[in-house]
Design a protein around this motif. Structure first.
Motif, mmCIF file in Angstrom:
data_model
loop_
_atom_site.group_PDB
_atom_site.id
_atom_site.type_symbol
_atom_site.label_atom_id
_atom_site.label_comp_id
_atom_site.label_asym_id
_atom_site.label_seq_id
_atom_site.Cartn_x
_atom_site.Cartn_y
_atom_site.Cartn_z
ATOM 1 N N ASN A 107 0.846 -1.200 0.000
ATOM 2 C CA ASN A 107 0.000 0.000 0.000
ATOM 3 C C ASN A 107 0.874 1.240 0.000
ATOM 4 N N ALA A 108 1.928 1.206 0.809
ATOM 5 C CA ALA A 108 2.864 2.331 0.865
ATOM 6 C C ALA A 108 3.658 2.430 -0.425
ATOM 7 N N ARG A 109 4.130 1.302 -0.935
ATOM 8 C CA ARG A 109 4.929 1.291 -2.165
ATOM 9 C C ARG A 109 4.134 1.859 -3.332
ATOM 10 N N ARG A 110 2.912 1.416 -3.467
ATOM 11 C CA ARG A 110 2.085 1.879 -4.586
ATOM 12 C C ARG A 110 1.805 3.378 -4.484
ATOM 13 N N TYR A 111 1.514 3.843 -3.279
ATOM 14 C CA TYR A 111 1.230 5.272 -3.102
ATOM 15 C C TYR A 111 2.456 6.097 -3.481
ATOM 16 N N ALA A 112 3.628 5.697 -2.997
ATOM 17 C CA ALA A 112 4.849 6.447 -3.296
ATOM 18 C C ALA A 112 5.150 6.437 -4.792
#
Length: 358
Positions: free
Chosen positions: A295-300
């Motif tokens: 979730n964090a990777r995709r957002y970044a």
């Protein structure tokens, strides 16, 4: 009878596709990211024991009794810590001021706690808010937003928006405008924090100078790979939410719509699904072993592709929101040192345009 059942099934499928139209974001998983080269410290074993205790808090209980036990346990997370800040209750908006000795109250941080939108409070996250006030020399306002299921999801969202708007012009002792504002949050609160940034942009309000998100939930559609692949390595979220992997996603989407009264594809509930253009500098910290990693990777990755400065810093083998275990966990202290450096970079970037004008 067969044709009636078939027609009903087709109708439900068509309605699902219409209501939950989701863009395939799997291409964002190709973005490269680095993980700090380190082995979890010995103190991490103590943290894992505390996580097990948290799991036992609601053992044998169901429904509201289980939720109340979880809330009580979370509120005790910061008990016994030697916290030097002043903690001051605020009624409107509802929340708590956290002010470290010598903090400049014109510098302000809005903190939005995690707890799956159903637990947590300013009290439960004092270890974090106290530390943030110290490293930023700022007054932290921990908003006590309304929780589910007693209230609607959007009630909590509105509380966060109200708190931010108020914070731009109000400190703990005066109505002086803020000279510096940071928005921060963890897990579910991290989702509220990231969604808030987009709302501020769309509303034409003064944007935050920066944002920090600890292991944020960015997408309630649960389509990110680590939501399933990291169940076994996430000692906090795995036991609590790992069972969702056995349920078809469309069923989860309908259940989310019923519980949250908002579609999981809405950018308000899933900031990843909205526009990430023109956002303030944002630092995201996550663990490589937790369910919300992707979730964090995709957002970044999406934010960078849309021109916003979003950094993802990843630690190996940490529990979800390990920052709350400061000061006993060295990796938590590393995370706050990382945030302190990020804040200095933000302020240096602000000074350069001002110096150029003079």
């Amino acid at each position: 009878m067969f044709w009636i059942i078939a027609a009903v099934v087709l109708f439900i499928i068509a309605l699902t596709l219409l209501l939950f139209r989701t863009e395939d974001l799997s291409h964002l998983d190709e973005a490269e990211y680095s993980v700090r080269e380190a082995t979890p410290s010995e103190e991490n074993l103590k943290v894992l024991e505390r996580i097990r205790e948290m799991g036992k808090a609601g053992k044998g209980l169901r429904g509201k009794a289980r939720l109340m036990a979880m809330r009580k346990h979370m509120d005790g997370l910061s008990d016994g810590l030697d916290l030097q800040s002043e903690f001051r209750h605020c009624d409107s908006p509802n929340g708590e001021w956290v002010i470290a000795p010598g903090a400049d109250t014109r510098r302000r941080i809005l903190y939005i706690h995690g707890g799956a939108w159903a637990a947590g409070s300013p009290r439960s996250h004092r270890a974090i808010t106290d530390r943030l006030s110290h490293i930023a020399s700022a007054a932290v306002f921990a908003v006590d937003y309304r929780l589910m299921p007693e209230h609607r999801f959007m009630d909590g969202v509105r509380d966060c928006r109200k708190a931010y708007t108020w914070l731009t012009a109000n400190g703990p002792d005066s109505t002086i405008e803020a000279t510096f504002i940071l928005v921060a949050g963890d897990s579910a609160g991290g989702s509220h924090a990231l969604g808030l940034l987009a709302w501020i942009r769309e509303s034409g309000l003064r944007q935050a100078d920066g944002a920090v998100a600890f292991s944020p939930s960015t997408d309630l559609t649960l389509t990110a790979p680590s939501n399933r692949s990291n169940i076994a390595t996430d000692p906090m979220l795995g036991p609590m939410f790992g069972g969702l992997s056995k349920i078809p996603r469309p069923v989860i989407w309908w259940a989310t719509l019923a519980a949250f009264r908002i579609s999981p594809t809405s950018p308000v509930a899933s900031p990843l699904r909205g526009s990430l253009v023109n956002l303030p500098p944002t630092l995201i910290q996550a663990s490589d072993s937790e369910m919300l990693l992707d979730n964090a990777r995709r957002y970044a990755a999406k934010a960078k592709a849309e021109g916003s400065r979003v950094e993802l810093h990843t630690w190996p083998g940490m529990v979800h929101v390990w920052q709350i275990f400061t000061p006993i966990l060295p990796e938590a202290e590393e995370a706050f040192a990382d945030i302190e450096g990020f804040i200095r970079e933000i302020e240096a970037g602000k000074r350069q345009p001002e110096e150029a004008q003079t």
